[in-house]
Design a protein around this motif. Sequence first.
Motif, mmCIF file in Angstrom:
data_model
loop_
_atom_site.group_PDB
_atom_site.id
_atom_site.type_symbol
_atom_site.label_atom_id
_atom_site.label_comp_id
_atom_site.label_asym_id
_atom_site.label_seq_id
_atom_site.Cartn_x
_atom_site.Cartn_y
_atom_site.Cartn_z
ATOM 1 N N ILE A 168 0.860 -1.174 0.000
ATOM 2 C CA ILE A 168 0.000 0.000 0.000
ATOM 3 C C ILE A 168 0.901 1.231 0.000
ATOM 4 O O ILE A 168 1.929 1.267 0.677
ATOM 5 C CB ILE A 168 -0.982 0.034 1.189
ATOM 6 C CG1 ILE A 168 -0.256 -0.029 2.540
ATOM 7 C CG2 ILE A 168 -1.998 -1.080 1.073
ATOM 8 C CD1 ILE A 168 -1.189 0.150 3.737
ATOM 9 N N TRP A 190 -1.590 -0.970 -4.084
ATOM 10 C CA TRP A 190 -2.797 -0.202 -3.784
ATOM 11 C C TRP A 190 -2.402 1.183 -3.299
ATOM 12 O O TRP A 190 -1.435 1.332 -2.546
ATOM 13 C CB TRP A 190 -3.610 -0.877 -2.680
ATOM 14 C CG TRP A 190 -3.996 -2.291 -2.949
ATOM 15 C CD1 TRP A 190 -3.170 -3.394 -2.949
ATOM 16 C CD2 TRP A 190 -5.301 -2.787 -3.251
ATOM 17 N NE1 TRP A 190 -3.886 -4.533 -3.226
ATOM 18 C CE2 TRP A 190 -5.204 -4.189 -3.414
ATOM 19 C CE3 TRP A 190 -6.553 -2.173 -3.382
ATOM 20 C CZ2 TRP A 190 -6.292 -4.981 -3.707
ATOM 21 C CZ3 TRP A 190 -7.651 -2.967 -3.669
ATOM 22 C CH2 TRP A 190 -7.516 -4.355 -3.837
ATOM 23 N N LEU A 204 -9.328 2.361 -0.426
ATOM 24 C CA LEU A 204 -8.200 1.840 -1.195
ATOM 25 C C LEU A 204 -8.534 1.839 -2.682
ATOM 26 O O LEU A 204 -9.694 1.686 -3.074
ATOM 27 C CB LEU A 204 -7.862 0.411 -0.762
ATOM 28 C CG LEU A 204 -7.317 0.232 0.662
ATOM 29 C CD1 LEU A 204 -7.553 -1.186 1.144
ATOM 30 C CD2 LEU A 204 -5.835 0.557 0.700
ATOM 31 N N ARG A 206 -6.889 -0.028 -6.235
ATOM 32 C CA ARG A 206 -5.901 -0.920 -6.846
ATOM 33 C C ARG A 206 -5.296 -0.228 -8.069
ATOM 34 O O ARG A 206 -6.014 0.267 -8.948
ATOM 35 C CB ARG A 206 -6.573 -2.232 -7.252
ATOM 36 C CG ARG A 206 -5.668 -3.251 -7.922
ATOM 37 C CD ARG A 206 -4.697 -3.927 -6.962
ATOM 38 N NE ARG A 206 -3.870 -4.877 -7.698
ATOM 39 C CZ ARG A 206 -4.171 -6.164 -7.881
ATOM 40 N NH1 ARG A 206 -5.273 -6.677 -7.352
ATOM 41 N NH2 ARG A 206 -3.362 -6.958 -8.560
ATOM 42 N N LYS A 212 -7.424 -3.533 -11.321
ATOM 43 C CA LYS A 212 -7.167 -2.116 -11.032
ATOM 44 C C LYS A 212 -8.424 -1.291 -11.310
ATOM 45 O O LYS A 212 -9.274 -1.664 -12.133
ATOM 46 C CB LYS A 212 -6.001 -1.604 -11.866
ATOM 47 C CG LYS A 212 -6.248 -1.539 -13.355
ATOM 48 C CD LYS A 212 -5.009 -1.001 -14.074
ATOM 49 C CE LYS A 212 -5.233 -0.954 -15.572
ATOM 50 N NZ LYS A 212 -4.037 -0.454 -16.293
#
Length: 364
Positions: A168, A190, A204, A206, A212
């Motif tokens: 992340i 992410w 979040l 992607r 995505k």
Amino acid sequence: MSQPWETHTTLRLNGENYSRQELLLCSKDKLKNSKNPEWEKVIFRFIVEWLNNKNNVVVKTSGSTGNPKNILIEKNRMIDSAKATNTFFDLDKSKKALLCLSADYIAGKMMIVRAFVGGFDLHYAETKSDVLLKNNVNFDFTAVVPLQLESVLKSENALPINRIKKIIVGGAALRKDLIQKLEQVETEVWTTYGMTETITHIALQRLNGKHKTDYFQALPNVEFQLDERNCLRINAPLVSLNPIQTNDEVILLNSQQFRFLGRADFIINSGGIKLSPEILEQKMALYIETCFAFSSVKDEVLGERLVLVIESKPYSEAKFNKLNEILKTILNRFEEPKEIIFSDNFPRMTNGKLNRIKLKEEIS
């Protein structure tokens, strides 16, 4: 009556299991040893704070929109946040994660809390921009800032990043050219949306792979609304009793999904035309290879004059003219900067974010 956080006082650190008492003794030794670096001591100061008898911890805000300040956050709410992330990314006792963010700030502290809650093996490394580039260990998860991700993507060596299953990245927007490079790596990457007040991320997005998206998705038990400015209002009862009003302009797709546009308090009003520097930066992301930012200086006629600041030595005449041509092609006439300024080093905060306020002061 015991608190939920009091059941999360054991930790697996660098492959070793520690009880509460062992953690306190280890932390005491780490903090007492003058040879240990400050970045490591910060980790153990937080561990000591987590294990004390208080129900809150003191957390510093990043200062990205003003002066940094200290706020109190309940440990139990940090646990709820950790549980949400651990569930989303399947982080349990069988997993191994890397802490490479400063434990001075909420993102680093929450990596430690997730380990307390999830029981996974937490390894730590110095908070440097090339920390991923130097990685030779397989990890299931880590959290980074854009500078750390950029360092390994620019190297064209995918091996270090592919050793990490899920990453992340938060703190600032990632450039479009670097997002394109993410398609060449196996790691799930992410980008996060959140702030200190939401106890890190509550949404979040992607960035690579077949799943995505171009929008942020809320974590469970989080809902979104808009205010009259089209700025995001967050309802996240597990981390805040009251709704959290932001200055972030978004396109709200539904109560759990939004597209981020930019911060309302960064808006530049030039002759009555309101310009978002973050939107302009997205438009130019593929055409300027170094870090850059749109900002403004005072102007007697326009109020604010839009400028483009590039972190670089001044361009050659040919390169400068080519950039001007690109600006005229990509941006409309109101979005074109009235001046291009070169800066050797951008002012950044300790978490790697561009300090837009200080940048504006420096160029004025």
